[in-house]
Write an enzyme that holds these catalytic residues in place. Structure first.
Site: not given
Ligand code: TRH
Length: 380
Positions: A20, A276
């Site tokens: 989010d 996502e």
């Molecule tokens: O964290 P998530 O599992 O988020 C999820 C999904 O968005 C899902 O659809 C939603 O319903 C739920 O949250 C509530 O995975 P996502 O979407 O990949 O988000 C991770 C974020 O973290 C992304 O912006 C990348 C960031 N990130 C970093 O900035 N640094 C890191 O080291 C890593 C591993 C990720």
């Protein structure tokens, strides 16, 4: 006199995880940097935000980060003027007083719900449709997506050019990796692993450990670490930990800022991603990927998984399709990964080429921020 900037308010409730805030923070920065918009990002949980933007002061209700006005969306809402464009991310419920401010504004704002990403066919039909009304203020659905007729995907200007320059430069990659304390052995394939808990992980790690080719697996701190610990037979894995098991080296990384995470994806030969935003970023990396989809009630996420696969495998040979689809399905079912990993490895060159083709195809669509701005322009 300088032209008055359009003002946008983006509202984000952190349900769980980082998606989010990850999506709304990325979008906010892009609207400021590329469209000259004044963005206020309202976030209810600054701690989640701090993980990907360490400059965030979690005790401050108003601060500026990279040109974005970040506001803590506290439970005791203080009245503010509504903006020209209001985005409720992922169907979050706006404060009642803010909705009244929208209705009482001299010029009614454009109100949009930025929805979750899905490759399902119905998204095309629903994108841009009117949703509910509050008093006379109409809300619209805005759906990101992979197909024409959707709102597209978040992609900053020049992203693919920057990625290509980086991938063509062994020095830039080495310097970046060394900055994170990563020194892979010569010839080792690099794999990143960002995933939810998964009972299939042990079989995948077994397969990599028993392979003839060495693998260096990079695991940012997060929910999958428990499964990694069980497989290694250790406790309390933390960033910096490094374990070697036959052909497999497992290294735990800190959670880094979004831009650094992009670079990590660009360095890796294969990226396991989730949710996502990381899922989209792995596609822009132009490398084969494995998606751990966010689990939803009644397994409706499995329809989303199949809808994406149906699009993604287009253009692959029959056997490569089966291999990558089998791998993704096994991962999302927590099943044994060994056979699927071996089949996938057999189609490596084809899958590598395909990942770049898919990336270029997706990049031929307008990016999500530009599509939002266009939607506003059309609306006024
Ligand atoms: O964290 P998530 O599992 O988020 C999820 C999904 O968005 C899902 O659809 C939603 O319903 C739920 O949250 C509530 O995975 P996502 O979407 O990949 O988000 C991770 C974020 O973290 C992304 O912006 C990348 C960031 N990130 C970093 O900035 N640094 C890191 O080291 C890593 C591993 C990720």
């Amino acid at each position: 006199m300088p032209e008055k900037k359009t003002r946008w308010d983006i509202f984000c409730t952190v349900v769980d995880n980082f998606g989010d805030i990850g999506v709304t923070w990325r979008l906010s920065r892009q609207l400021v940097a590329e469209h000259g918009i004044a963005v206020r990002l309202w976030v209810d949980d600054l701690r989640a935000f701090e993980r990907m933007c360490p400059e965030i002061d979690i005790h401050t209700s108003q601060q500026w980060q990279q040109g974005v006005e970040v506001r803590h969306w506290a439970s005791d809402w203080q009245p503010v003027e509504a903006a020209d464009v209001v985005i409720a991310a992922f169907a979050c419920q706006l404060p009642g007083a803010y909705m009244d401010a929208m209705a009482e504004r001299e010029k009614t704002p454009l109100w949009m719900n930025l929805d979750y990403l899905s490759a399902e066919g119905w998204v095309v039909g629903c994108h841009g449709l009117p949703s509910v009304k509050y008093r006379h203020v109409q809300k619209f659905f805005f759906f990101p997506g992979f197909q024409k007729g959707t709102g597209g995907l978040l992609r900053e200007s020049g992203l693919l050019e920057r990625r290509r320059t980086f991938q063509q430069s062994p020095e830039m990659q080495r310097e970046f990796l060394q900055g994170l304390g990563i020194n892979p052995a010569q010839g080792a394939q690099l794999i990143s692993l960002f995933a939810y808990e998964n009972t299939g992980l042990a079989s995948w790690l077994d397969a990599m450990a028993g392979d003839t080719m060495p693998t260096h697996l990079l695991v940012p701190e997060g929910r999958i670490l428990g499964d990694v610990e069980r497989w290694l037979g250790v406790d309390g894995l933390k960033a910096g930990a490094l374990h070697v098991c036959d052909a497999l080296t497992v290294q735990v990384l800190p959670f880094v800022r979004q831009d650094q995470y992009d670079h990590l994806l660009w360095c890796c030969d294969f990226n396991a991603v989730r949710g996502e935003d990381s899922f989209v970023r792995a596609q822009w990396a132009g490398r084969p990927l494995l998606w751990h989809i966010y689990q939803q009630e009644e397994d409706i996420h499995l329809d989303k998984l199949e809808a994406f696969l149906a699009l993604y495998v287009n253009g692959l040979s029959e056997t490569a399709r089966e291999a990558i689809s089998g791998l993704w399905r096994a991962w999302n079912a927590g099943d044994n990964m060994a056979g699927h990993w071996q089949s996938t490895r057999k189609h490596w060159p084809e899958l590598q080429k395909h990942a770049e083709t898919w990336c270029l195809e997706q990049a031929s669509q307008a990016d999500l921020a530009a599509a939002l701005v266009q939607f506003y322009v059309n609306w006024i």
